[in-house]
Design a protein around this motif. Structure first.
Motif, PDB file in Angstrom:
ATOM      1  N   GLN A 152       0.834  -1.207   0.000  1.00  0.00           N
ATOM      2  CA  GLN A 152       0.000   0.000   0.000  1.00  0.00           C
ATOM      3  C   GLN A 152       0.867   1.255   0.000  1.00  0.00           C
ATOM      4  OE1 GLN A 152      -2.413  -0.683   3.472  1.00  0.00           O
ATOM      5  NE2 GLN A 152      -3.953  -1.869   2.351  1.00  0.00           N
ATOM      6  N   ALA A 153       1.963   1.226   0.761  1.00  0.00           N
ATOM      7  CA  ALA A 153       2.870   2.374   0.794  1.00  0.00           C
ATOM      8  C   ALA A 153       3.562   2.565  -0.547  1.00  0.00           C
ATOM      9  CB  ALA A 153       3.906   2.187   1.902  1.00  0.00           C
ATOM     10  N   LEU A 154       4.015   1.467  -1.147  1.00  0.00           N
ATOM     11  CA  LEU A 154       4.740   1.551  -2.410  1.00  0.00           C
ATOM     12  C   LEU A 154       3.864   2.050  -3.552  1.00  0.00           C
ATOM     13  CD1 LEU A 154       6.729  -1.791  -2.066  1.00  0.00           C
ATOM     14  CD2 LEU A 154       7.698   0.509  -2.003  1.00  0.00           C
ATOM     15  N   GLU A 155       2.567   1.814  -3.449  1.00  0.00           N
ATOM     16  CA  GLU A 155       1.644   2.282  -4.490  1.00  0.00           C
ATOM     17  C   GLU A 155       1.553   3.806  -4.529  1.00  0.00           C
ATOM     18  OE1 GLU A 155      -2.019   0.355  -3.576  1.00  0.00           O
ATOM     19  OE2 GLU A 155      -1.400  -1.591  -4.422  1.00  0.00           O
ATOM     20  N   ARG A 156       2.016   4.463  -3.480  1.00  0.00           N
ATOM     21  CA  ARG A 156       1.977   5.925  -3.425  1.00  0.00           C
ATOM     22  C   ARG A 156       3.147   6.567  -4.164  1.00  0.00           C
ATOM     23  NH1 ARG A 156       2.130   7.119   2.689  1.00  0.00           N
ATOM     24  NH2 ARG A 156       2.035   9.270   1.912  1.00  0.00           N
ATOM     25  N   LEU A 157       4.102   5.770  -4.585  1.00  0.00           N
ATOM     26  CA  LEU A 157       5.301   6.301  -5.235  1.00  0.00           C
ATOM     27  C   LEU A 157       5.076   6.563  -6.717  1.00  0.00           C
ATOM     28  CD1 LEU A 157       7.967   3.917  -3.664  1.00  0.00           C
ATOM     29  CD2 LEU A 157       7.392   6.238  -2.920  1.00  0.00           C
ATOM     30  N   SER A 158       5.783   7.561  -7.224  1.00  0.00           N
ATOM     31  CA  SER A 158       5.811   7.777  -8.670  1.00  0.00           C
ATOM     32  C   SER A 158       6.688   6.701  -9.311  1.00  0.00           C
ATOM     33  CB  SER A 158       6.389   9.154  -8.979  1.00  0.00           C
ATOM     34  OG  SER A 158       7.790   9.186  -8.677  1.00  0.00           O
ATOM     35  N   PRO A 159       6.579   6.488 -10.623  1.00  0.00           N
ATOM     36  CA  PRO A 159       7.432   5.481 -11.280  1.00  0.00           C
ATOM     37  C   PRO A 159       8.924   5.711 -11.036  1.00  0.00           C
ATOM     38  CG  PRO A 159       5.666   6.131 -12.750  1.00  0.00           C
ATOM     39  CD  PRO A 159       5.593   7.056 -11.560  1.00  0.00           C
ATOM     40  N   ARG A 160       9.354   6.964 -11.016  1.00  0.00           N
ATOM     41  CA  ARG A 160      10.770   7.257 -10.801  1.00  0.00           C
ATOM     42  C   ARG A 160      11.169   6.930  -9.366  1.00  0.00           C
ATOM     43  NH1 ARG A 160      14.515   6.851 -14.449  1.00  0.00           N
ATOM     44  NH2 ARG A 160      15.998   8.588 -14.570  1.00  0.00           N
ATOM     45  N   GLU A 161      10.315   7.292  -8.416  1.00  0.00           N
ATOM     46  CA  GLU A 161      10.593   6.981  -7.017  1.00  0.00           C
ATOM     47  C   GLU A 161      10.632   5.472  -6.801  1.00  0.00           C
ATOM     48  OE1 GLU A 161       8.475  10.943  -5.031  1.00  0.00           O
ATOM     49  OE2 GLU A 161       7.357   9.072  -5.266  1.00  0.00           O
ATOM     50  N   TYR A 162       9.759   4.772  -7.486  1.00  0.00           N
ATOM     51  CA  TYR A 162       9.720   3.312  -7.403  1.00  0.00           C
ATOM     52  C   TYR A 162      11.053   2.717  -7.859  1.00  0.00           C
ATOM     53  CZ  TYR A 162       7.513  -1.333  -7.792  1.00  0.00           C
ATOM     54  OH  TYR A 162       7.168  -2.656  -7.642  1.00  0.00           O
ATOM     55  N   ASP A 163      11.604   3.260  -8.960  1.00  0.00           N
ATOM     56  CA  ASP A 163      12.896   2.777  -9.468  1.00  0.00           C
ATOM     57  C   ASP A 163      14.004   3.027  -8.451  1.00  0.00           C
ATOM     58  OD1 ASP A 163      11.754   1.965 -11.858  1.00  0.00           O
ATOM     59  OD2 ASP A 163      12.266   3.821 -12.924  1.00  0.00           O
ATOM     60  N   VAL A 164      13.957   4.182  -7.793  1.00  0.00           N
ATOM     61  CA  VAL A 164      14.970   4.507  -6.785  1.00  0.00           C
ATOM     62  C   VAL A 164      14.866   3.543  -5.607  1.00  0.00           C
ATOM     63  CG1 VAL A 164      15.740   6.243  -5.115  1.00  0.00           C
ATOM     64  CG2 VAL A 164      15.163   6.931  -7.448  1.00  0.00           C
ATOM     65  N   VAL A 165      13.643   3.242  -5.174  1.00  0.00           N
ATOM     66  CA  VAL A 165      13.440   2.301  -4.072  1.00  0.00           C
ATOM     67  C   VAL A 165      14.010   0.931  -4.429  1.00  0.00           C
ATOM     68  CG1 VAL A 165      11.689   0.974  -2.815  1.00  0.00           C
ATOM     69  CG2 VAL A 165      11.468   3.448  -3.020  1.00  0.00           C
ATOM     70  N   LEU A 166      13.768   0.469  -5.635  1.00  0.00           N
ATOM     71  CA  LEU A 166      14.322  -0.820  -6.063  1.00  0.00           C
ATOM     72  C   LEU A 166      15.844  -0.823  -5.984  1.00  0.00           C
ATOM     73  CD1 LEU A 166      12.142  -1.699  -9.203  1.00  0.00           C
ATOM     74  CD2 LEU A 166      12.201  -2.918  -7.023  1.00  0.00           C
ATOM     75  N   ALA A 167      16.462   0.270  -6.414  1.00  0.00           N
ATOM     76  CA  ALA A 167      17.924   0.360  -6.396  1.00  0.00           C
ATOM     77  C   ALA A 167      18.454   0.396  -4.963  1.00  0.00           C
ATOM     78  CB  ALA A 167      18.381   1.594  -7.169  1.00  0.00           C
ATOM     79  N   VAL A 168      17.776   1.135  -4.086  1.00  0.00           N
ATOM     80  CA  VAL A 168      18.177   1.179  -2.681  1.00  0.00           C
ATOM     81  C   VAL A 168      18.080  -0.219  -2.071  1.00  0.00           C
ATOM     82  CG1 VAL A 168      17.540   2.035  -0.387  1.00  0.00           C
ATOM     83  CG2 VAL A 168      17.601   3.603  -2.328  1.00  0.00           C
ATOM     84  N   ALA A 169      17.011  -0.953  -2.405  1.00  0.00           N
ATOM     85  CA  ALA A 169      16.824  -2.306  -1.878  1.00  0.00           C
ATOM     86  C   ALA A 169      17.927  -3.252  -2.337  1.00  0.00           C
ATOM     87  CB  ALA A 169      15.468  -2.860  -2.307  1.00  0.00           C
ATOM     88  N   ARG A 170      18.508  -2.969  -3.490  1.00  0.00           N
ATOM     89  CA  ARG A 170      19.621  -3.794  -3.989  1.00  0.00           C
ATOM     90  C   ARG A 170      20.943  -3.402  -3.351  1.00  0.00           C
ATOM     91  NH1 ARG A 170      16.777  -3.134  -9.045  1.00  0.00           N
ATOM     92  NH2 ARG A 170      18.141  -1.383  -9.596  1.00  0.00           N
TER      93      ARG A 170
END
Length: 217
Positions: A152-170
């Protein structure tokens, strides 16, 4: 001009505190500016010494390291927290990260690695041992409630923010994220700051934890 990382050592064992102070004060660019013997002493010690990093024990008699970490990280412009403990259960690690710790190390960690962890966390780079990280993330991804909340929290992100989150998780650095997503390091930092504010998180470690809770990595 060199920058000295100011460290507050928190542990209920006086011998451990003395040993850590001797080890860290002997490292280039690090200075132990204060000690605390229990979690209830931490707020006053932070006010008195203005540390960049708090090296936090987990089990203490009056106020434990989880509560103390939560109180420290709730402050305006808080120091980073690295938990240093003999306990590494999944619950201990998870509670420490959710409280806002940027690092989790065991007390049998080699001195050079503890010194490196302090420097890295002070520079904004969270540190967890690979074994702890993998075990924690495996557990977190299987918890249905955490999974739902994270999605639910991740759905609030923009596509660009989502990409940044994925990179941080890696576990990628700001420079690596910038290179991968074709943006400047300053822009990466701005995205991360906005993500933290939007999702009510305290640091990059919590971004990574949210991503794993949501099944992204």
């Amino acid at each position: 001009m060199s920058i000295t990382v100011r460290v507050l050592v928190v542990d209920d064992d006086a011998l451990v505190r003395a040993s850590l102070e001797m080890m860290l004060d002997g490292a280039n660019g690090i200075s132990v500016v204060g000690q605390a013997a229990d979690g209830d002493e931490v707020p006053a010690a932070v006010d008195a010494h203005f540390p960049d990093v708090v090296l936090m024990d987990l089990r203490m008699p009056r106020v434990d390291g989880i509560v103390a970490t939560r109180r420290v990280r709730a402050r305006t412009d808080p120091p980073e927290v690295v938990v240093l403990t003999t306990f590494d259960t999944d619950e201990d690690v998870l509670h420490a990260l959710r409280a806002g710790a940027s690092g989790f190390l065991l007390k049998d960690t080699p001195p050079a690695q503890i010194v490196d962890a302090v420097r890295r966390v002070a520079a904004g780079d969270p540190i967890l041992s690979p074994a702890i990280t993998r075990r924690l993330m495996d557990r977190a991804a299987t918890q249905a409630d955490a999974h739902t909340v994270a999605q639910q929290a991740l759905e609030r992100l923009s596509p660009r923010e989502y990409d940044v989150v994925l990179a941080v998780a890696r576990g990628e650095s700001n420079a690596q994220i910038g290179s991968e997503l074709y943006m400047s390091v300053a822009t990466v930092k701005a995205h991360i700051s906005h993500i933290l504010t939007k999702l009510g998180l305290g640091n990059r470690t919590q971004i990574a934890l949210l991503a794993h809770d949501g099944g992204l990595a």
